[in-house]
Design a protein around this motif. Structure first.
Motif, short mmCIF file in Angstrom:
data_model
loop_
_atom_site.label_atom_id
_atom_site.label_comp_id
_atom_site.label_asym_id
_atom_site.label_seq_id
_atom_site.Cartn_x
_atom_site.Cartn_y
_atom_site.Cartn_z
N LEU A 129 0.82 -1.22 -0.10
CA LEU A 129 0.04 0.16 0.05
C LEU A 129 1.02 1.27 0.04
N TYR A 130 2.03 1.15 0.87
CA TYR A 130 2.85 2.39 0.64
C TYR A 130 3.29 2.50 -0.55
N ARG A 131 3.65 1.58 -1.30
CA ARG A 131 4.13 1.57 -2.87
C ARG A 131 3.12 2.48 -3.80
N LEU A 132 1.90 2.29 -3.25
CA LEU A 132 0.86 3.15 -4.05
C LEU A 132 0.71 4.47 -3.44
N ILE A 133 0.88 4.86 -2.15
CA ILE A 133 0.78 6.09 -1.37
C ILE A 133 1.72 6.98 -2.04
N GLU A 134 2.95 6.54 -2.17
CA GLU A 134 4.22 7.36 -2.51
C GLU A 134 4.30 8.03 -3.81
N PRO A 135 3.95 7.24 -4.87
CA PRO A 135 3.79 8.07 -6.15
C PRO A 135 2.57 9.11 -6.23
N LEU A 136 1.25 8.55 -5.67
CA LEU A 136 0.41 9.38 -5.66
C LEU A 136 0.66 10.82 -4.91
N PHE A 137 1.33 10.73 -3.76
CA PHE A 137 1.79 11.96 -3.07
C PHE A 137 2.55 12.87 -3.92
N TYR A 138 3.51 12.38 -4.66
CA TYR A 138 4.28 13.12 -5.17
C TYR A 138 3.69 14.02 -6.78
N ASP A 139 2.61 13.09 -6.84
CA ASP A 139 1.74 13.80 -7.92
C ASP A 139 0.74 14.67 -7.29
N ASP A 140 0.68 14.91 -6.05
CA ASP A 140 -0.14 15.92 -5.47
C ASP A 140 -1.60 15.15 -5.35
N LEU A 141 -1.54 13.95 -5.30
CA LEU A 141 -2.90 13.12 -4.95
C LEU A 141 -2.76 12.33 -3.98
N THR A 142 -3.91 11.98 -3.57
CA THR A 142 -4.20 10.94 -2.51
C THR A 142 -5.02 9.70 -2.68
N LEU A 143 -5.08 8.60 -1.91
CA LEU A 143 -5.94 7.58 -2.31
C LEU A 143 -7.46 8.03 -2.46
N ALA A 144 -7.64 9.05 -1.68
CA ALA A 144 -9.38 9.65 -1.89
C ALA A 144 -9.48 9.89 -3.24
N ASP A 145 -8.49 10.14 -4.05
CA ASP A 145 -8.60 11.02 -5.56
C ASP A 145 -8.74 9.97 -6.54
N VAL A 146 -8.69 8.69 -6.41
CA VAL A 146 -8.71 7.56 -7.26
C VAL A 146 -9.35 6.29 -6.90
N VAL A 147 -9.48 5.59 -7.83
CA VAL A 147 -10.03 4.12 -7.63
C VAL A 147 -9.02 3.35 -7.35
N VAL A 148 -9.19 2.56 -6.18
CA VAL A 148 -7.78 1.79 -5.64
C VAL A 148 -8.34 0.28 -5.88
N LYS A 149 -7.72 -0.46 -6.85
CA LYS A 149 -7.94 -1.85 -6.70
C LYS A 149 -6.86 -2.86 -6.05
N VAL A 150 -7.67 -3.51 -5.28
CA VAL A 150 -7.00 -4.38 -4.39
C VAL A 150 -7.15 -5.85 -5.24
N GLN A 151 -5.89 -6.57 -5.02
CA GLN A 151 -5.97 -7.99 -5.77
C GLN A 151 -5.16 -8.95 -5.03
N ALA A 152 -5.72 -10.03 -4.46
CA ALA A 152 -4.89 -11.01 -3.84
C ALA A 152 -4.04 -11.76 -4.73
N GLU A 153 -2.67 -11.81 -4.27
CA GLU A 153 -1.74 -12.30 -4.92
C GLU A 153 -1.06 -13.73 -4.15
N LYS A 154 -0.98 -14.59 -4.96
CA LYS A 154 -0.46 -15.87 -4.34
C LYS A 154 0.96 -16.05 -4.16
N LYS A 155 1.37 -16.61 -2.84
CA LYS A 155 2.97 -16.43 -2.57
C LYS A 155 3.31 -18.01 -2.09
N GLU A 156 4.28 -18.34 -2.34
CA GLU A 156 5.01 -19.73 -1.78
C GLU A 156 6.01 -19.36 -0.78
N THR A 157 6.21 -20.40 0.25
CA THR A 157 7.42 -20.26 1.24
C THR A 157 7.52 -21.45 1.60
#
Length: 231
Positions: A129-157
């Motif tokens: 989420l931070y990786r999304l917030i940072e570029p928005l911040f430097y473009d003078d935007l916040t999460l409240a200005d865009v449609v946020v898409k959240v996708q579950a991504e599979k990981k293995e350990t």
């Protein structure tokens, strides 16, 4: 004999009356989240919020990191992805829901039916989420200005020679309708957006936007004491 010439009087020009506030301007001043509702019996028009919210008790949307699925209160499945325009959010560290002290991201949004919801993420999902917030911040935007898409991504350990799978949330965004953004902005301004189950006095707040916990009401004795001191 010289004839006196009369200087013509300048016409009296009355100042224009102050323009009346137009109906369109009056409507523009109203919060963007209000909708007109017509009483079928009387024809009377009233304005009502388009979002449904019981203060401190938003609908609980859960991310099941084991199954990679979202659900409502652990019951109603929502699939492996979500899309929404956030109303409010915060990133904080706290011991909540009997899960130990962790770094959390709590996002509030209105679903397709207008119900205000809250969803929590922790661990690697917060880093994403931070990786999304940072570029928005430097473009003078916040999460409240865009449609946020959240996708579950599979990981293995691998642990003790055995493979295990889990899911983390990946975040992306796309432009949002300005009218939808305005409706949520005004709603977050006029209502305290928070969740009682996750609100403590021990949270270490990192960032927040639109998140508001109402001030506790003073007991009658304290209120009476303050009144006497003011007098």
């Amino acid at each position: 004999m010289a004839t006196a010439t009369k200087t013509p009087k300048a016409p009296v020009v009355e100042a224009p009356a102050a323009p009346a506030v137009s109906e369109a301007m009056a409507l523009a001043a109203a919060p963007a989240y209000l909708l007109d509702k017509v009483d079928e019996a009387t024809g009377e028009v009233t304005q009502v919020p388009r979002f449904r919210y019981l203060p401190g008790h938003p609908r609980q949307v859960r991310f099941d990191a084991k199954a990679g699925q979202f659900n409502i209160s652990g019951i109603t499945p929502l699939g492996s992805s979500l899309s929404f325009i956030p109303l409010a959010w915060r990133v904080f560290q706290d011991d909540i829901l009997n899960m130990g002290r962790k770094l959390w991201a709590e996002l509030f949004f209105a679903d397709d039916k207008g119900a205000v919801c809250a969803v929590l993420f922790h661990g690697y999902s917060v880093e994403n989420l931070y990786r999304l917030i940072e570029p928005l911040f430097y473009d003078d935007l916040t999460l409240a200005d865009v449609v946020v898409k959240v996708q579950a991504e599979k990981k293995e350990t691998t642990k003790d020679g055995k493979k295990a799978t889990y899911y983390i949330a990946q975040f992306s965004y796309e432009p949002a309708d300005p009218a939808e953004v305005a409706a949520r902005r005004d709603f977050a301004r006029d209502f305290a957006i928070w969740r009682q189950e996750t609100c403590t006095s021990t949270a270490d707040l990192r960032i927040s936007h639109g998140y508001t916990v109402p001030a506790p009401e003073l007991p009658a004795e304290a209120l009476e004491s303050e009144t006497q001191q003011a007098a």
